[in-house]
Write a protein that holds these residues in place. Structure first.
Motif, PDB file in Angstrom:
ATOM      1  N   GLU A  36      37.852  48.564  32.288  1.00 49.87           N
ATOM      2  CA  GLU A  36      38.058  48.554  33.736  1.00 49.87           C
ATOM      3  C   GLU A  36      36.740  48.763  34.485  1.00 49.87           C
ATOM      4  N   ALA A  37      35.912  49.689  34.011  1.00 51.66           N
ATOM      5  CA  ALA A  37      34.634  49.975  34.668  1.00 51.66           C
ATOM      6  C   ALA A  37      33.687  48.779  34.584  1.00 51.66           C
ATOM      7  N   ILE A  38      33.690  48.096  33.459  1.00 55.31           N
ATOM      8  CA  ILE A  38      32.855  46.902  33.313  1.00 55.31           C
ATOM      9  C   ILE A  38      33.316  45.832  34.301  1.00 55.31           C
ATOM     10  N   GLY A  39      34.615  45.632  34.383  1.00 58.51           N
ATOM     11  CA  GLY A  39      35.155  44.645  35.310  1.00 58.51           C
ATOM     12  C   GLY A  39      34.803  44.960  36.759  1.00 58.51           C
ATOM     13  N   ALA A  40      34.901  46.231  37.119  1.00 59.35           N
ATOM     14  CA  ALA A  40      34.584  46.637  38.488  1.00 59.35           C
ATOM     15  C   ALA A  40      33.105  46.422  38.794  1.00 59.35           C
ATOM     16  N   PHE A  41      32.240  46.780  37.849  1.00 59.95           N
ATOM     17  CA  PHE A  41      30.807  46.585  38.049  1.00 59.95           C
ATOM     18  C   PHE A  41      30.479  45.106  38.173  1.00 59.95           C
ATOM     19  N   GLN A  44      31.654  43.790  41.576  1.00 61.20           N
ATOM     20  CA  GLN A  44      30.817  44.298  42.668  1.00 61.20           C
ATOM     21  C   GLN A  44      29.446  43.617  42.669  1.00 61.20           C
ATOM     22  N   ALA A  45      28.898  43.394  41.467  1.00 58.40           N
ATOM     23  CA  ALA A  45      27.574  42.782  41.342  1.00 58.40           C
ATOM     24  C   ALA A  45      27.640  41.254  41.371  1.00 58.40           C
ATOM     25  N   GLU A  46      28.861  40.708  41.404  1.00 55.85           N
ATOM     26  CA  GLU A  46      29.076  39.258  41.382  1.00 55.85           C
ATOM     27  C   GLU A  46      28.399  38.613  40.169  1.00 55.85           C
ATOM     28  N   LEU A  47      28.679  39.214  38.998  1.00 57.57           N
ATOM     29  CA  LEU A  47      28.124  38.743  37.738  1.00 57.57           C
ATOM     30  C   LEU A  47      29.266  38.423  36.773  1.00 57.57           C
ATOM     31  N   PRO A  48      29.021  37.534  35.818  1.00 55.33           N
ATOM     32  CA  PRO A  48      30.060  37.251  34.823  1.00 55.33           C
ATOM     33  C   PRO A  48      30.366  38.511  33.997  1.00 55.33           C
ATOM     34  N   ARG A  49      31.647  38.813  33.872  1.00 54.70           N
ATOM     35  CA  ARG A  49      32.071  40.018  33.163  1.00 54.70           C
ATOM     36  C   ARG A  49      31.533  40.064  31.737  1.00 54.70           C
ATOM     37  N   LEU A  50      31.587  38.957  31.040  1.00 50.14           N
ATOM     38  CA  LEU A  50      31.124  38.923  29.652  1.00 50.14           C
ATOM     39  C   LEU A  50      29.636  39.262  29.561  1.00 50.14           C
ATOM     40  N   MET A  54      28.213  42.468  27.472  1.00 52.65           N
ATOM     41  CA  MET A  54      27.220  42.308  26.406  1.00 52.65           C
ATOM     42  C   MET A  54      25.948  43.088  26.725  1.00 52.65           C
ATOM     43  N   GLY A  55      25.518  43.048  27.987  1.00 50.41           N
ATOM     44  CA  GLY A  55      24.329  43.784  28.391  1.00 50.41           C
ATOM     45  C   GLY A  55      24.510  45.284  28.264  1.00 50.41           C
ATOM     46  N   LEU A  56      25.687  45.771  28.623  1.00 50.33           N
ATOM     47  CA  LEU A  56      25.974  47.204  28.522  1.00 50.33           C
ATOM     48  C   LEU A  56      25.981  47.648  27.069  1.00 50.33           C
ATOM     49  N   LYS A  57      26.632  46.885  26.217  1.00 50.87           N
ATOM     50  CA  LYS A  57      26.654  47.229  24.789  1.00 50.87           C
ATOM     51  C   LYS A  57      25.237  47.237  24.216  1.00 50.87           C
ATOM     52  N   ARG A  58      24.446  46.256  24.591  1.00 53.51           N
ATOM     53  CA  ARG A  58      23.069  46.205  24.105  1.00 53.51           C
ATOM     54  C   ARG A  58      22.284  47.428  24.593  1.00 53.51           C
ATOM     55  N   ALA A  59      22.439  47.775  25.863  1.00 48.47           N
ATOM     56  CA  ALA A  59      21.709  48.915  26.435  1.00 48.47           C
ATOM     57  C   ALA A  59      22.070  50.219  25.740  1.00 48.47           C
ATOM     58  N   VAL A  60      23.349  50.385  25.383  1.00 52.59           N
ATOM     59  CA  VAL A  60      23.797  51.633  24.761  1.00 52.59           C
ATOM     60  C   VAL A  60      23.548  51.630  23.253  1.00 52.59           C
TER      61      VAL A  60
END
Length: 70
Positions: A36-41, A44-50, A54-60
């Motif tokens: 849900e948090a990924i979808g909301a971000f 809000q950022a007008e970016l593709p959810r996928l 992927m970027g969040l998983k890579r960052a963490v």
């Protein structure tokens, strides 16, 4: 892949879920909260959810050497 400026709370949420997953203790609620948090971000950022996911998983999971931890 693009680099994102993720908010600290989103990074922490993913990090907690990743740690739980590695320990075999990830709950459906944790997974849903991250989803849900990924979808909301992404919305809000007008970016593709996928791309955001992927970027969040890579960052963490694979932080760049020398990157400051949130």
């Amino acid at each position: 892949m693009a680099s994102f400026d993720f908010p600290a709370d989103l990074l922490a949420l993913e990090a907690t879920a990743w740690q739980a997953q590695q320990q075999g203790a990830l709950t459906a609620k944790q997974a849903a909260d991250v989803h849900e948090a990924i979808g909301a971000f992404a919305k809000q950022a007008e970016l593709p959810r996928l791309d955001v996911e992927m970027g969040l998983k890579r960052a963490v999971r694979h932080p760049e050497p020398g990157a400051a931890e949130g």
